[in-house]
Design a protein around this motif. Sequence first.
Motif, PDB file in Angstrom:
ATOM      1  N   ARG A  82       0.774  -1.243   0.040  1.00 17.68           N
ATOM      2  CA  ARG A  82       0.017  -0.063   0.082  1.00 17.68           C
ATOM      3  C   ARG A  82       0.947   1.384  -0.106  1.00 17.68           C
ATOM      4  NH1 ARG A  82      -5.881   1.423   2.052  1.00 17.68           N
ATOM      5  NH2 ARG A  82      -5.685   3.437   2.102  1.00 17.68           N
ATOM      6  N   ALA A  83       2.154   1.079   0.768  1.00 17.52           N
ATOM      7  CA  ALA A  83       2.806   2.395   0.611  1.00 17.52           C
ATOM      8  C   ALA A  83       3.311   2.449  -0.709  1.00 17.52           C
ATOM      9  CB  ALA A  83       3.857   2.296   1.841  1.00 17.52           C
ATOM     10  N   ALA A  84       3.772   1.600  -1.169  1.00 14.64           N
ATOM     11  CA  ALA A  84       4.513   1.538  -2.639  1.00 14.64           C
ATOM     12  C   ALA A  84       3.285   2.301  -3.735  1.00 14.64           C
ATOM     13  CB  ALA A  84       4.594   0.341  -3.096  1.00 14.64           C
ATOM     14  N   LEU A  85       2.003   1.953  -3.413  1.00 15.50           N
ATOM     15  CA  LEU A  85       1.105   2.400  -4.298  1.00 15.50           C
ATOM     16  C   LEU A  85       0.924   4.001  -3.929  1.00 15.50           C
ATOM     17  CD1 LEU A  85      -1.457  -0.425  -4.212  1.00 15.50           C
ATOM     18  CD2 LEU A  85      -0.228   0.186  -6.217  1.00 15.50           C
ATOM     19  N   GLU A  86       0.725   4.364  -2.701  1.00 15.09           N
ATOM     20  CA  GLU A  86       0.537   5.780  -2.285  1.00 15.09           C
ATOM     21  C   GLU A  86       1.808   6.473  -2.881  1.00 15.09           C
ATOM     22  OE1 GLU A  86       0.189   5.293   1.998  1.00 15.09           O
ATOM     23  OE2 GLU A  86      -1.839   4.697   1.849  1.00 15.09           O
ATOM     24  N   ALA A  89       1.255   6.930  -6.460  1.00 20.91           N
ATOM     25  CA  ALA A  89       0.184   8.046  -6.812  1.00 20.91           C
ATOM     26  C   ALA A  89       0.797   9.271  -6.422  1.00 20.91           C
ATOM     27  CB  ALA A  89      -0.929   7.945  -5.852  1.00 20.91           C
ATOM     28  N   ALA A  90       1.679   9.665  -5.411  1.00 17.91           N
ATOM     29  CA  ALA A  90       2.123  10.981  -5.249  1.00 17.91           C
ATOM     30  C   ALA A  90       3.029  11.458  -6.139  1.00 17.91           C
ATOM     31  CB  ALA A  90       2.825  10.977  -3.712  1.00 17.91           C
ATOM     32  N   ARG A  91       3.625  10.547  -6.975  1.00 15.04           N
ATOM     33  CA  ARG A  91       4.581  10.863  -8.242  1.00 15.04           C
ATOM     34  C   ARG A  91       3.742  11.292  -9.174  1.00 15.04           C
ATOM     35  NH1 ARG A  91      10.058   9.875  -7.955  1.00 15.04           N
ATOM     36  NH2 ARG A  91       9.915   9.169 -10.178  1.00 15.04           N
ATOM     37  N   GLY A  92       2.469  10.788  -9.297  1.00 18.68           N
ATOM     38  CA  GLY A  92       1.562  10.905 -10.602  1.00 18.68           C
ATOM     39  C   GLY A  92       1.723   9.927 -11.417  1.00 18.68           C
TER      40      GLY A  92
END
Length: 208
Positions: A82-86, A89-92
């Motif tokens: 989940r942290a990797a997906l977040e 997402a933060a990097r677009g």
Amino acid sequence: MSGPVEWLLPVHCAGCRAPGVRVCARCERALARPPELVMPTVALDIPVWSCGPYGGPHRRIILDMKERGRVDVIPHAAAVLRAALEYLAARGELPEPQELSLVPAPTTRKHARQRGGDHVAALCRHTRLHTAELLFRIPRARDSVGMSAAERRRSLSGSVRVARAVRPPYASVLVDDVLTTGSTLAASRAALAYAGVAVIGAITLAAA
């Protein structure tokens, strides 16, 4: 003081075997590295990310989940995913995690029974994100150990099936434990495309 259950079944770190903890702080730091874009041997037309190399804590935790029935470490691995997906997402590079459907890579029903369940599906569910268990593998595919990339792809060709025709409500991301050649992801991508399910990327806990 340890209770009677801990005394009979001592807890140890899945990443380094340190006693008294399921995943120690040192291994948690090693698992917390940002995901990286990787290039599978088998060409895919979607981006593929990995949370780390298939060695050290990543390898041992995956083996504990997959081969040794360590369901207690699945929430730790799910937190890494989940942290990797977040992070992505933060990097677009991906939509927000709440806008994703996680599609676990397929396994045969026989292997899932032998291992006490599908650990990749359990990993996805423990992220608390939408999980679409769409894929399964028919038994005709041979064990992939020792196969070349071309042999793996031929073995998997036509063996990955979509279990149901319901389309996930969000953008789909394939999830697997280990990336070797990319054959499983490619076969999964093809099966989902044939069923009309759009896949925007794939992510694995480790890359060999």
